[in-house]
Motif scaffolding. Structure first.
Motif, mmCIF file in Angstrom:
data_model
loop_
_atom_site.group_PDB
_atom_site.id
_atom_site.type_symbol
_atom_site.label_atom_id
_atom_site.label_comp_id
_atom_site.label_asym_id
_atom_site.label_seq_id
_atom_site.Cartn_x
_atom_site.Cartn_y
_atom_site.Cartn_z
ATOM 1 N N TYR A 1 0.798 -1.232 0.000
ATOM 2 C CA TYR A 1 0.000 0.000 0.000
ATOM 3 C C TYR A 1 0.829 1.280 0.000
ATOM 4 O O TYR A 1 0.358 2.317 -0.462
ATOM 5 C CB TYR A 1 -0.926 0.015 1.218
ATOM 6 C CG TYR A 1 -1.951 -1.089 1.207
ATOM 7 C CD1 TYR A 1 -2.991 -1.098 0.289
ATOM 8 C CD2 TYR A 1 -1.873 -2.132 2.126
ATOM 9 C CE1 TYR A 1 -3.931 -2.110 0.269
ATOM 10 C CE2 TYR A 1 -2.817 -3.158 2.124
ATOM 11 C CZ TYR A 1 -3.837 -3.145 1.193
ATOM 12 O OH TYR A 1 -4.763 -4.151 1.188
ATOM 13 N N TRP A 2 2.041 1.252 0.546
ATOM 14 C CA TRP A 2 2.800 2.497 0.728
ATOM 15 C C TRP A 2 3.836 2.733 -0.369
ATOM 16 O O TRP A 2 3.933 3.818 -0.919
ATOM 17 C CB TRP A 2 3.476 2.519 2.100
ATOM 18 C CG TRP A 2 2.524 2.697 3.232
ATOM 19 C CD1 TRP A 2 1.186 2.932 3.141
ATOM 20 C CD2 TRP A 2 2.840 2.660 4.629
ATOM 21 N NE1 TRP A 2 0.626 3.042 4.391
ATOM 22 C CE2 TRP A 2 1.611 2.881 5.333
ATOM 23 C CE3 TRP A 2 3.985 2.464 5.364
ATOM 24 C CZ2 TRP A 2 1.552 2.908 6.721
ATOM 25 C CZ3 TRP A 2 3.928 2.489 6.753
ATOM 26 C CH2 TRP A 2 2.718 2.710 7.429
ATOM 27 N N MET B 1 13.739 -2.041 -3.088
ATOM 28 C CA MET B 1 14.972 -1.901 -2.324
ATOM 29 C C MET B 1 14.722 -1.173 -1.009
ATOM 30 O O MET B 1 15.170 -1.596 0.063
ATOM 31 C CB MET B 1 16.029 -1.156 -3.145
ATOM 32 C CG MET B 1 17.359 -0.989 -2.418
ATOM 33 S SD MET B 1 18.598 -0.148 -3.419
ATOM 34 C CE MET B 1 18.817 -1.351 -4.727
ATOM 35 N N PHE B 2 13.972 -0.074 -1.099
ATOM 36 C CA PHE B 2 13.628 0.676 0.109
ATOM 37 C C PHE B 2 12.807 -0.184 1.061
ATOM 38 O O PHE B 2 13.000 -0.145 2.280
ATOM 39 C CB PHE B 2 12.854 1.930 -0.280
ATOM 40 C CG PHE B 2 12.369 2.747 0.893
ATOM 41 C CD1 PHE B 2 13.246 3.522 1.631
ATOM 42 C CD2 PHE B 2 11.034 2.736 1.257
ATOM 43 C CE1 PHE B 2 12.794 4.268 2.703
ATOM 44 C CE2 PHE B 2 10.580 3.480 2.328
ATOM 45 C CZ PHE B 2 11.471 4.241 3.047
ATOM 46 N N ASN B 3 11.904 -0.972 0.523
ATOM 47 C CA ASN B 3 11.076 -1.847 1.358
ATOM 48 C C ASN B 3 11.934 -2.831 2.140
ATOM 49 O O ASN B 3 11.680 -3.080 3.322
ATOM 50 C CB ASN B 3 10.084 -2.600 0.477
ATOM 51 C CG ASN B 3 9.180 -3.508 1.273
ATOM 52 O OD1 ASN B 3 8.380 -3.057 2.078
ATOM 53 N ND2 ASN B 3 9.305 -4.802 1.054
ATOM 54 N N ASN B 4 12.962 -3.390 1.511
ATOM 55 C CA ASN B 4 13.836 -4.327 2.205
ATOM 56 C C ASN B 4 14.718 -3.639 3.236
ATOM 57 O O ASN B 4 15.063 -4.231 4.257
ATOM 58 C CB ASN B 4 14.709 -5.077 1.189
ATOM 59 C CG ASN B 4 13.972 -6.219 0.529
ATOM 60 O OD1 ASN B 4 13.967 -7.334 1.024
ATOM 61 N ND2 ASN B 4 13.327 -5.938 -0.599
ATOM 62 N N GLN B 5 15.077 -2.390 2.994
ATOM 63 C CA GLN B 5 15.905 -1.661 3.953
ATOM 64 C C GLN B 5 15.110 -1.265 5.189
ATOM 65 O O GLN B 5 15.665 -1.165 6.290
ATOM 66 C CB GLN B 5 16.490 -0.409 3.290
ATOM 67 C CG GLN B 5 17.509 -0.689 2.214
ATOM 68 C CD GLN B 5 17.889 0.567 1.448
ATOM 69 O OE1 GLN B 5 17.186 1.572 1.484
ATOM 70 N NE2 GLN B 5 19.007 0.507 0.744
ATOM 71 N N MET B 6 13.811 -1.057 5.015
ATOM 72 C CA MET B 6 13.004 -0.539 6.111
ATOM 73 C C MET B 6 12.923 -1.509 7.286
ATOM 74 O O MET B 6 12.891 -1.090 8.441
ATOM 75 C CB MET B 6 11.587 -0.214 5.617
ATOM 76 C CG MET B 6 11.483 1.082 4.859
ATOM 77 S SD MET B 6 11.955 2.505 5.858
ATOM 78 C CE MET B 6 10.636 2.501 7.066
ATOM 79 N N VAL B 7 12.879 -2.815 7.015
ATOM 80 C CA VAL B 7 12.695 -3.776 8.109
ATOM 81 C C VAL B 7 13.882 -3.768 9.077
ATOM 82 O O VAL B 7 13.703 -3.533 10.279
ATOM 83 C CB VAL B 7 12.431 -5.184 7.559
ATOM 84 C CG1 VAL B 7 12.392 -6.200 8.693
ATOM 85 C CG2 VAL B 7 11.113 -5.210 6.796
ATOM 86 N N PRO B 8 15.128 -3.985 8.638
ATOM 87 C CA PRO B 8 16.230 -3.946 9.611
ATOM 88 C C PRO B 8 16.458 -2.571 10.220
ATOM 89 O O PRO B 8 16.792 -2.466 11.403
ATOM 90 C CB PRO B 8 17.443 -4.408 8.786
ATOM 91 C CG PRO B 8 17.056 -4.191 7.367
ATOM 92 C CD PRO B 8 15.592 -4.377 7.299
#
Length: 619
Positions: A249-250, A256-263
């Protein structure tokens, strides 16, 4: 020639079907799953064959050509979990439809954070009829069905079978538990609705707690509430991202940004957790050294998340998990210690943090492959965090309510005391008239003077200086006013104590009264170590000489002050001189001019007099 071809044609077809049959049973017998009558959810993990591709050398074409020669192994897990692995993994299963109607079944890989997923559907002739390349590191629109997890539609015509191949790969060797389900459309819709309702309630509850406590902070300005909002906010974003909703949704076009956000959010969560815990249990006051260790561990978690900015994720969790364990153990130990000390808030925190810690532990043990994938291990963090944040919110409410009760008790005690005093005064008013008149006189004196030094107070400064400005405007006489500030007085209080500081103020006030005895001199204590001097002199030079004389006398008192550059108590002066006072609109302007001159004296090594003149050149 044609006859020969017709003669060998049955043999050729039989050989091809035999080869296809051998392919469909690679290494181990691959039983077909009857999807024609399938209803509900089927866990596929025990029904698939696995192939580890250590060198990442296989593609679908090679599997179709040489599948019978590869080392396929039957899965022995209820939920596939490859944990930390440098290999790619192939999965295969066979589905068949024995009914008279074509069917569509949905294959769900229920792990939103899986990096790369390639899917292929092969028909009975060995031809690829459907294929997909999707994953959490590819744009969200690569998914055939728009869903937070990966859902692949498998079409099986009536009376036929299909073989499905899945290739699972990661960016740098970090796999999470990979649950696989096969279901019909109605079952998937029911499952999606159940999950959406559960997550809506969960995230809605977190958002409601966040907004409520934010509004409560705006109303009360209690800093623990702000820290709680930051802590809950980072956790909310972390959960929303890790469950695949943020990518859906966001930011669907920013894998790439989505994967960086979790850690990165895990690191921020550790930092906000440390800040909130210190504020919630007031650790800076009770355990300052442990507070530094707490912030150090939180900083370590934040730093360990930084490699994610450069595409390294396995290393992040190798570093972050030990740091998170140490941070958790420290918080748990501090909460136990403060609970034994009788701190009610720490007891609430201990229960809340224990629940969350259990949930986090179950989740990480599932990630590491120690525990199986199930409803408990999958949603342990959500359940634990929901209970934790609710308990912490109740604890903050209890804390605010406690402060409110203490305030009400103080107000009630004040009202009772006031009522008692009023009754007492009413009984004694006739007998104590003279004493009260005397007391009123004393109060009047106290209202005009500073109780410690005996000098006029700031209220008298405002009234007298206003009258003096009006008089000087009418008469045209010059007005000289100075602000004096004792140098480095805060350091003196910190070094020798406030009692010694009060003694210095008394001695300085006594010296002022000795030096400025003219009928028009007025001495004020404006606050703290700041004094005001209205000088009854006619010129700037005369006022400056008077102040220099007093400055020297103060320094000659030799009141010891080790932290001062002069070794003794000194003062800085700002002197303003004006005639007619036309340049001075009010007392505030006069004060600011003198205060500015005094700070210039402070800036020039202190212990000096700086003047500001508004006299005409002829004067």
């Amino acid at each position: 020639m044609t006859r020969r071809l017709l003669y060998f044609l049955p043999t050729f077809v039989a050989f091809r079907w035999l080869a296809l049959l051998l392919f469909l049973l690679p290494g181990h017998a691959l039983a077909a799953i009857d999807v024609g009558t399938l209803r509900g959810e089927l866990n596929l993990s025990p029904h698939v064959l696995l192939l580890e591709d250590r060198a990442r050398e296989f593609d679908i074409e090679r599997l179709l050509r040489h599948g019978e020669a590869l080392e396929w192994e039957r899965s022995r897990q209820q939920t596939l979990n490859f944990s930390f692995s440098d290999s790619a993994w192939w999965l295969t299963l066979r589905v068949e439809n024995d009914t008279a109607l074509p069917v569509r079944r949905l294959l769900e890989l229920a792990m939103p954070l899986h990096d790369y997923l390639d899917g292929y559907v092969v028909d009975q002739q060995g031809e690829i009829v459907r294929e997909w390349q999707t994953g959490n590191r590819r744009s969200f629109d690569t998914r055939p069905i728009s869903h937070r997890t990966f859902v692949l539609p498998i079409h099986v015509p009536a009376g036929e079978s299909r073989q499905v191949f899945l290739r699972l790969d990661t960016h740098d060797g970090l796999y999470d538990a990979t649950p696989l389900y096969l279901m019909d459309d109605a079952s998937f819709l029911a499952k999606a609705q159940r999950e959406l309702m559960a997550f809506s309630l969960y995230f809605g509850a977190l958002l409601a707690l966040l907004i409520y406590n934010l509004l409560l902070y705006l109303a009360t300005r209690e800093r623990p509430l702000l820290h709680y909002v930051a802590y809950l906010g980072t956790f909310f974003i972390l959960m929303f991202s890790s469950r695949g909703f943020a990518f859906q949704y966001w930011w669907p076009d920013m894998p790439m940004f989505n994967n960086q956000m979790v850690p990165l959010n895990i690191g921020l969560f550790a930092v906000t957790l440390a800040i909130f815990s210190e504020s919630y249990m007031n650790l800076r006051q009770h355990a300052p050294r442990l507070t530094r260790v707490l912030y150090g561990l939180a900083g370590l978690c934040m730093i360990s998340a930084l490699p994610a900015l450069f595409g390294h994720y396995a290393a992040v969790f190798h570093l972050m998990i030990p740091g998170a364990i140490l941070l958790s153990c420290l918080l748990l130990g501090v909460a136990v210690w403060r609970s034994y000390s009788g701190d009610t808030l720490a007891r609430i925190y201990l229960v809340a943090w224990s629940v969350l810690l259990i949930g986090i532990t179950l989740y990480f043990l599932r990630v590491a492959g120690v525990l199986p994938y199930n409803v408990v291990t999958e949603y342990a963090v959500q359940v634990g965090s929901g209970i934790e944040f609710l308990l912490l919110s109740l604890g903050l409410a209890w804390k605010i309510n406690k402060f409110k009760n203490e305030k009400l008790a103080a107000e009630r005690a004040t009202l009772d005391l006031q009522r008692s005093l009023n009754e007492r005064l009413e009984r004694e008013v006739a007998q104590r008239t003279q004493e009260l008149e005397k007391a009123n006189q004393q109060l009047t004196t106290l209202a005009r003077t500073d109780p410690l030094t005996g000098l006029l107070n700031r209220r008298q400064f405002q009234e007298l200086m206003e009258e003096e400005l009006q008089r000087r405007r009418r008469s045209g006489q010059p007005l000289l006013f100075s602000i004096m500030d004792i140098d480095d007085f805060k350091l003196y209080n910190d070094t020798y104590g406030h009692h010694a500081g009060d003694e210095v103020l008394v001695r300085v006030s006594t010296l002022l009264l000795e030096h400025f005895r003219r009928a028009g001199d007025r001495l004020f204590r404006l606050g703290g170590e700041e004094f005001g001097l209205l000088l009854d002199v006619e010129s700037l030079e005369e006022g400056q000489r008077a102040l220099e004389k007093f400055r020297g006398a103060l320094q000659e008192l030799s009141i010891r002050h080790e932290t001062s550059s002069y070794g003794v108590i000194t003062s800085s002066f700002g002197l303003v001189a004006c005639r007619g006072c036309d340049a001075v609109r009010d007392v505030g302007t006069l004060y600011r001019l003198a205060d500015h001159a005094m700070y210039e004296a402070k800036a020039h090594h202190r212990n000096r007099v700086v003047t500001c003149s508004h006299l005409n050149a002829s004067d």
